[in-house]
Write a protein that holds these residues in place. Structure first.
Motif, mmCIF file in Angstrom:
data_model
loop_
_atom_site.group_PDB
_atom_site.id
_atom_site.type_symbol
_atom_site.label_atom_id
_atom_site.label_comp_id
_atom_site.label_asym_id
_atom_site.label_seq_id
_atom_site.Cartn_x
_atom_site.Cartn_y
_atom_site.Cartn_z
ATOM 1 N N ILE A 80 0.822 -1.210 0.000
ATOM 2 C CA ILE A 80 0.000 0.000 0.000
ATOM 3 C C ILE A 80 0.847 1.248 0.000
ATOM 4 O O ILE A 80 0.381 2.313 -0.329
ATOM 5 N N ARG A 182 6.929 22.082 10.528
ATOM 6 C CA ARG A 182 6.527 20.725 10.929
ATOM 7 C C ARG A 182 5.181 20.396 10.289
ATOM 8 O O ARG A 182 4.494 21.276 9.757
ATOM 9 N N PHE A 183 4.795 19.116 10.333
ATOM 10 C CA PHE A 183 3.586 18.649 9.642
ATOM 11 C C PHE A 183 2.731 17.799 10.568
ATOM 12 O O PHE A 183 3.242 17.126 11.464
ATOM 13 N N THR A 184 1.416 17.835 10.312
ATOM 14 C CA THR A 184 0.514 17.004 11.112
ATOM 15 C C THR A 184 0.852 15.532 10.897
ATOM 16 O O THR A 184 0.848 14.740 11.809
ATOM 17 N N ASN A 185 1.115 15.162 9.638
ATOM 18 C CA ASN A 185 1.390 13.764 9.333
ATOM 19 C C ASN A 185 2.622 13.676 8.435
ATOM 20 O O ASN A 185 2.503 13.562 7.224
ATOM 21 N N ALA A 201 -1.429 16.567 0.171
ATOM 22 C CA ALA A 201 -2.709 16.629 0.881
ATOM 23 C C ALA A 201 -2.668 15.746 2.121
ATOM 24 O O ALA A 201 -3.253 16.064 3.156
ATOM 25 N N ALA A 202 -1.950 14.625 2.028
ATOM 26 C CA ALA A 202 -1.900 13.686 3.154
ATOM 27 C C ALA A 202 -1.072 14.225 4.316
ATOM 28 O O ALA A 202 -1.375 13.973 5.473
ATOM 29 N N SER A 203 -0.025 15.001 4.009
ATOM 30 C CA SER A 203 0.830 15.481 5.088
ATOM 31 C C SER A 203 0.229 16.703 5.767
ATOM 32 O O SER A 203 0.527 16.997 6.912
ATOM 33 N N GLY A 204 -0.634 17.411 5.037
ATOM 34 C CA GLY A 204 -1.176 18.662 5.565
ATOM 35 C C GLY A 204 -0.226 19.795 5.228
ATOM 36 O O GLY A 204 0.889 19.567 4.770
ATOM 37 N N ILE A 207 3.500 23.831 9.046
ATOM 38 C CA ILE A 207 3.324 24.781 10.135
ATOM 39 C C ILE A 207 4.721 25.345 10.394
ATOM 40 O O ILE A 207 5.622 24.616 10.790
ATOM 41 N N THR B 119 -2.480 5.522 10.927
ATOM 42 C CA THR B 119 -1.959 6.734 10.324
ATOM 43 C C THR B 119 -3.036 7.801 10.558
ATOM 44 O O THR B 119 -4.114 7.488 11.034
ATOM 45 N N VAL B 120 -2.737 9.052 10.260
ATOM 46 C CA VAL B 120 -3.790 10.063 10.370
ATOM 47 C C VAL B 120 -3.946 10.757 9.028
ATOM 48 O O VAL B 120 -3.005 10.840 8.250
ATOM 49 N N ASP B 121 -5.157 11.238 8.739
ATOM 50 C CA ASP B 121 -5.338 12.036 7.533
ATOM 51 C C ASP B 121 -5.217 13.514 7.908
ATOM 52 O O ASP B 121 -4.929 13.845 9.061
ATOM 53 N N THR B 122 -5.431 14.402 6.947
ATOM 54 C CA THR B 122 -5.221 15.828 7.215
ATOM 55 C C THR B 122 -6.190 16.380 8.247
ATOM 56 O O THR B 122 -5.896 17.355 8.913
ATOM 57 N N VAL B 129 -3.643 1.801 8.412
ATOM 58 C CA VAL B 129 -2.801 1.927 7.226
ATOM 59 C C VAL B 129 -3.374 1.057 6.102
ATOM 60 O O VAL B 129 -3.460 1.459 4.950
ATOM 61 N N ASP B 145 -3.935 15.169 17.164
ATOM 62 C CA ASP B 145 -2.933 16.039 16.552
ATOM 63 C C ASP B 145 -1.582 15.347 16.675
ATOM 64 O O ASP B 145 -1.037 15.193 17.755
ATOM 65 N N LEU B 146 -1.070 14.932 15.512
ATOM 66 C CA LEU B 146 0.146 14.115 15.509
ATOM 67 C C LEU B 146 1.406 14.896 15.786
ATOM 68 O O LEU B 146 2.434 14.324 16.107
ATOM 69 N N SER B 147 1.340 16.226 15.631
ATOM 70 C CA SER B 147 2.587 16.983 15.795
ATOM 71 C C SER B 147 2.975 17.058 17.260
ATOM 72 O O SER B 147 4.075 17.445 17.590
#
Lengths: 268, 255
Positions: A80, A182-185, A201-204, A207, B119-122, B129, B145-147
């Motif tokens: 995946i 930094r990034f949310t994901n 889009a996946a990482s956001g 910031i 995993t997380v989405d936006t 996963v 919030d993953l950060s």
């Protein structure tokens, strides 16, 4: 017909992909700021048998036990994704004042030729002929930072502020600020090669902030972040993948032998 | 013409074929986390014998002894744990299952899995996963919030920067036979219903994932057994074929 062969093919294909990801990790075991990637597998959907098969089966079972238990066969496996693992690499000490490392969360920002921003953990910067701080491929640090002519010492503090002494003066003057993102994901970032990443889009969205602020790591001068590839565990993965690959190949051979014996069943 | 020997061998070839399909699928999934291996169940001899006796009293005993496929059985034995160090990787120490939101809407839209790669989405939704299903907490889907610094403790509490945001929902399923696979690692409850109870002590282990429970040794043994059995059945068909044509020739000579 021949379903086992198709299923085996999905497996062999996936193992080959993992093998190339392992080789990539190993090849970059000493690349500054490189992040190892991991191969994620998912088993494919199960299909139930044809209606007719199920009907005959249901009728036969009703006769004996009155129970119904579906026959389901899997259809294989797929990769995946190969998300990067953004754990901290070890920090190595160097003698170049423009060798920087982020300790904790955060990416350095550099400007690509098309004016978009890319993100990197590799802090092996240098000065170009105009005094700009740039990465080894010449991408300028964003926001741009120019070291004035005649600077004799460059001091970059934990919080990212850049100070220089000009012409051996005793007092240092602040000339700018290095910001990090930094990034949310972070696992959703797209790797561009050259140790650079781009937001998706996946990482956001990125910031952006100053180092040592809440949620951000600190900048270390005279340091480089080594790659976080664990050579031993990559070798282990390689052994396992190779073994599983061999097993599936054997299964293909056996199935082929079965088909041959099926063909030879009818006397000519 | 109905020939009993041909029928029985034919049925056996069919069973072997079905088994090979399951076997190869298990093999290629030997590296898929939390994959649970399947086994084709053939009807046991005592049941077969009873049915033969029953049929004898009613009609001819033709075909009584042919093997039949009863269904698929899934081994819910746990795989071993491997360390990944990922903060969104969890393994379950107990026998429970994580609950995720399935893709079809409506009643009974839950799926169960032991695959704890998240995993997380936006939007910050916690997803698996594999398949991108929403992971269920005790109060519905989880967002985080993953950060920030994320830790998951053995009770399944998800802490973001020391603050509890959700508790992973882990259930015990008493009759695992009532689980139907969606894929090899995600299951849904069969229409007859699974006996589901909340797991009070889920023993969630952060930074580890569970491997597939496929044993490559067993697979190779099964493979050898199957191909030999297949060879035997084809031989039986072959020699029966020779016998039958000899019988036909005998008739010709008599003319």
């Amino acid at each position: 017909m021949f379903q086992p062969l198709y299923v085996a093919a999905t497996g062999l294909d996936s193992f080959e992909q993992e093998m190339s990801s392992i080789t990539d990790n190993l090849a970059n075991a000493s690349t500054v700021g490189f992040k190892a990637s991991r191969t994620e597998y998912e088993s494919l959907d199960y299909i139930e048998r044809t209606f007719q098969d199920q009907l005959t089966q249901a009728m036969a079972q009703q006769e004996i036990s009155g129970q119904n238990m579906p026959i389901q066969v899997g259809t294989g496996v797929r990769v995946i994704g190969t998300p990067k693992n953004f754990t901290q690499g070890t920090i190595e000490i160097t003698s170049n004042p423009l060798d920087l490392a982020v300790q904790g969360e955060g990416f350095f920002r550099v400007k690509l030729p098309d004016d978009t921003t890319a993100y990197t953990r590799a802090g092996n910067f240098h000065m170009d002929n105009e005094g700009n701080i740039a990465d080894p491929n010449g991408h300028l640090l964003a926001p741009e930072l120019v070291i004035p002519e005649g600077a004799t010492a460059i001091i970059i503090k934990k919080d990212g502020t850049v100070w220089v002494n000009v012409n051996n003066e005793n007092t240092a003057t602040e000339i700018g600020q290095i910001t990090i993102a930094r990034f949310t994901n972070p696992a959703g970032l797209e790797a561009l090669g050259q140790n650079l990443f781009q937001s998706t889009a996946a990482s956001g969205d990125a910031i952006v902030g100053n180092p040592t602020e809440e949620g951000f790591g600190a900048v270390a001068q005279y340091s480089l972040e080594a790659s976080n590839v664990d050579v031993i565990s990559e070798m282990m993965r390689m052994v396992i993948v190779q073994r599983v690959f061999d097993t599936v190949t054997k299964a293909v051979q056996s199935y082929e032998a079965m088909l041959t014996s099926l063909q030879n069943m009818k006397q000519s | 013409m109905k020939d009993r020997i041909l029928r029985i061998s034919g049925a056996d070839l069919e069973v072997s074929d079905e088994r090979v399909k399951a076997l190869v699928n298990d093999m290629v999934n030997a590296k898929t986390p939390a994959y649970q291996k399947s086994e084709i169940v053939t009807r046991a001899f005592p049941i077969e014998l009873q049915s033969a006796i029953d049929r004898q009293s009613m009609r001819s005993s033709m075909g009584a002894m042919e093997p039949k496929i009863e269904g698929t059985f899934y081994s819910h034995i746990k795989g071993s744990l491997i360390k990944t160090g990922g903060k969104l990787d969890v393994a379950l120490g107990g026998d429970g299952y994580l609950v995720v939101e399935g893709s079809n809407s409506g009643m009974n839209n839950e799926m169960y899995t032991r695959d704890g790669r998240f995993t997380v989405d936006t939007q910050g939704n916690l997803l698996t996963v594999a398949g991108n299903y929403k992971v269920m907490g005790q109060n519905g889907p989880i967002t985080l919030d993953l950060s920030e610094n994320v830790t998951i403790n053995p009770e399944g509490k998800i802490m973001v920067d020391g603050e509890e945001v959700a508790i992973l929902r882990v259930v015990n399923i008493a009759n695992t036979g009532a689980l139907q696979p969606v894929t090899g690692s995600f299951y849904k409850a069969a229409p007859i219903g699974a006996e589901i109870s909340e797991d009070a002590n889920p023993q969630v282990i952060q930074g580890y994932i569970e491997t597939s429970n496929v044993s490559v040794v067993d697979q190779m043994m099964d493979l050898i057994f199957l191909s030999k059995k297949y060879g035997l059945s084809t031989k039986v068909v072959q020699s029966r074929d020779v016998d039958l044509s000899a019988a036909l020739k005998m008739g010709e000579m008599g003319q």
